[in-house]
Design a protein around this motif. Sequence first.
Motif, short mmCIF file in Angstrom:
data_model
loop_
_atom_site.label_atom_id
_atom_site.label_comp_id
_atom_site.label_asym_id
_atom_site.label_seq_id
_atom_site.Cartn_x
_atom_site.Cartn_y
_atom_site.Cartn_z
N ALA A 1 51.45 33.84 53.06
CA ALA A 1 50.24 33.11 53.44
C ALA A 1 48.97 33.86 53.14
N THR A 2 49.02 35.19 53.13
CA THR A 2 47.80 35.99 53.09
C THR A 2 47.62 36.79 51.81
N THR A 3 48.41 36.52 50.77
CA THR A 3 48.17 37.18 49.49
C THR A 3 46.95 36.56 48.81
N PHE A 4 46.24 37.36 48.04
CA PHE A 4 45.02 36.89 47.37
C PHE A 4 45.27 35.65 46.52
N GLN A 5 46.33 35.68 45.71
CA GLN A 5 46.58 34.58 44.79
C GLN A 5 46.93 33.29 45.53
N TYR A 6 47.72 33.38 46.57
CA TYR A 6 48.08 32.20 47.34
C TYR A 6 46.83 31.64 48.03
N LEU A 7 46.00 32.50 48.58
CA LEU A 7 44.77 32.06 49.24
C LEU A 7 43.87 31.34 48.26
N GLN A 8 43.74 31.88 47.06
CA GLN A 8 42.86 31.26 46.07
C GLN A 8 43.37 29.88 45.66
N ALA B 1 31.26 37.79 64.21
CA ALA B 1 32.56 37.91 64.88
C ALA B 1 33.67 38.31 63.91
N MET B 2 33.71 37.72 62.72
CA MET B 2 34.80 38.01 61.80
C MET B 2 34.76 39.45 61.29
N PRO B 3 33.61 39.98 60.86
CA PRO B 3 33.59 41.40 60.48
C PRO B 3 33.93 42.33 61.65
N LEU B 4 33.53 41.95 62.87
CA LEU B 4 33.92 42.76 64.04
C LEU B 4 35.44 42.74 64.21
N GLY B 5 36.05 41.59 63.92
CA GLY B 5 37.51 41.51 63.96
C GLY B 5 38.15 42.45 62.96
N VAL B 6 37.58 42.52 61.74
CA VAL B 6 38.10 43.44 60.72
C VAL B 6 37.94 44.89 61.19
N LEU B 7 36.79 45.19 61.80
CA LEU B 7 36.60 46.53 62.36
C LEU B 7 37.65 46.84 63.41
N GLY B 8 37.94 45.86 64.27
CA GLY B 8 38.96 46.06 65.30
C GLY B 8 40.33 46.34 64.70
N VAL B 9 40.67 45.64 63.63
CA VAL B 9 41.95 45.89 62.96
C VAL B 9 41.97 47.31 62.39
N GLY B 10 40.86 47.73 61.79
CA GLY B 10 40.80 49.08 61.25
C GLY B 10 41.04 50.13 62.33
N ILE B 11 40.40 49.97 63.49
CA ILE B 11 40.60 50.90 64.60
C ILE B 11 42.05 50.86 65.08
N PHE C 1 47.55 43.79 59.04
CA PHE C 1 47.16 43.25 57.74
C PHE C 1 46.95 41.74 57.82
N ALA C 2 47.88 41.04 58.47
CA ALA C 2 47.77 39.58 58.56
C ALA C 2 46.51 39.18 59.33
N ALA C 3 46.24 39.86 60.44
CA ALA C 3 45.04 39.55 61.23
C ALA C 3 43.78 39.82 60.42
N ALA C 4 43.73 40.95 59.73
CA ALA C 4 42.55 41.28 58.94
C ALA C 4 42.30 40.25 57.85
N MET C 5 43.37 39.78 57.21
CA MET C 5 43.20 38.78 56.16
C MET C 5 42.68 37.46 56.71
N VAL C 6 43.08 37.10 57.93
CA VAL C 6 42.52 35.89 58.54
C VAL C 6 41.02 36.06 58.75
N PHE C 7 40.60 37.20 59.31
CA PHE C 7 39.17 37.44 59.55
C PHE C 7 38.37 37.45 58.24
N ILE C 8 38.91 38.13 57.24
CA ILE C 8 38.20 38.23 55.95
C ILE C 8 38.11 36.87 55.28
N THR C 9 39.20 36.11 55.31
CA THR C 9 39.22 34.81 54.64
C THR C 9 38.28 33.82 55.31
N VAL C 10 38.25 33.80 56.64
CA VAL C 10 37.33 32.90 57.34
C VAL C 10 35.88 33.26 57.00
#
Length: 622
Positions: free
Chosen positions: A169-176, A459-469, A485-494
């Motif tokens: 679900a979260t690969t770049f090519q599938y998302l595109q 909110a979404m970039p903060l979510g990515v920051l939270g995943v990084g931490i 990884f899955a959570a970060a891809m949801v935040f980045i994609t939104v």
Amino acid sequence: MLIGARRVANDLKLEEETTQFGDDQAADAPGVEVGDATSVELPRWLRYLAEPRHAVPILLIVGVALYLVNLGGYPFYTKGEPREAVTVFAIVHGGGVILPQRAGIEIPSKPLLMHWLAALVSLIAGSVDEFSVRLPSAALAIAGVIVCYNYVRRLFDEVVALIAALILATTFQYLQAATGARVDMTLTFFMEVAFFEFIAMAEGLTRRRMLLYVALAFAVLTKGPIGLILPGMVALAWIAIEKRWDVLRRMSLIRGAIVVLVLAGGWYVAAYIEGGPGFFRKQILAENVLRFAGGSDFHEGHFHPFYYMEMALLAGFMPWTILLPAVAVQAARQPRTLDPRLKYIFIWFISVLVFYNIPQSKRGVYLLCLYPALATLAAIYIRDAASHPESTRTWVRWIMRLSGGAFLLIGAAALGSFAILIVRPQAAADLLAAMDVRAPSFQRIFRRVVEERWFVSAAMPLGVLGVGIFLIRTQSRIERMVLGFAAAMVFITVTANVVVVPAIANTLSLKDFTDHAMKIVDRNRVGYLSAMNYDVAFYSRRTIPIVSIRDPNLPEYLIGWRSLFDALSESRRRRFDIVMVSNPTSLDGSDEMVLIRERPSPGKPLPKPADGYIEAMTSSPR
């Protein structure tokens, strides 16, 4: 839901307390010896989430967030989407169902299943627009993730299935592909069903026989014979390697062949009757034979060296490409027995990759139908690494820390960029110029989108920051990395779908230019200068012929690329006035369209523009 969430949280806490591992020591959690490795029970929270009653809703929610949020919230701005949209428009508005002319003047280059689905959605919705044309891809992407989970669960186990579905679900090519109005996701869905259904039949997991053939027929109706060739090739290779020739006797081949011939072959016969030699040249020769074999008669482009597909796969499989070293280490240190099911997944992956290395015309999206196989292979060894963490602990620790740092940088960069865009416009302009982003209106449009959608922008970039931490501070376990990884891809994609892509689309789209140009043209004749533009074709809602500058009876107005007009001799350019110039269609500020009008000969009056528009107007994008 609250009880379930509390249970998962308690399980995570219990696991943290009872399965602590030292960074450079062997695991001291209880387990059993398997070869040279210690087997550790999978975390209860992971097994809990992997149960179908939890996994399917989770995957549906993830799919909606990834593919449906703001799906119709921005105009077409690339060549591919409006090219398919004009065919859908023709179907809905009486241009025919078997072989509608694209924009009224071209034979479609692909079969029409995706277009029929989009036309059905458009009829229900009441209009052909960006959402209705993109929806089949998004809906089938969600369905493809659920299909992956259900088949892999039966072939292997629930944990492997959940991990495979999240990876897919979260690969770049599938998302595109999932958010674009193209045929690729429709093809991938039906080929995925066909690939999985065959091994389910061969392994006695289903008594169905016709679903395989219906899926094959629909794959052919999406993009041609390739929808039958690839699944058939993989099935025959597996049968030959396993010496399972008895499977052929159980496959109802004759009835299946009738289904494929009636559903797919019937359309080809009808389309040939309607389109004649032109249909044969375009859809059979150009799109299949010449695209595969190349030759002087093939002019579709996408020529790349032999190693291109491997590089495209590594890029398209991101961010999960980062985990492949740990997967490879796990597979090398604790190899699995190649049972028939695992062998089939390997054959599926390798066969498709090798096949698409052969044609001269290569695109990364062609490999999309092997992504379910690669996601499954990765998930199998990730599950093994979760059960035997000592095999990959060092790799997992480094990958988690590095990817955690990367997500921290991505989140911080997004927040910083949005803040600079609003607080320091000149600094933002300098930064964009350094990145060769010179489209005049992009900064203004981007800033407006960020201000209007401030919650998502924050909110979404903060979510990515939270995943990084989380990845940096949490225990080095591969299943936790998958979750992060899955959570970060949801935040980045939104963030991309709600903020970034709409800003780019509204900067580059020719929607406003076309609206203004058609009001100027009014009821006068207009033609494309040498080449069609699909954006203009879709947003004009008109059939516009392609004309040559040498035609003796030119229409009053012409629409064409500025570069084509500038390439004319000076004597020919002097015959025309530029009435209107479009916004750039590339972020570097290049590739403009022009609306031009032939200067009248003595005694011939100028065509009258519509009220409210003047000559020499430059469109001003949103």
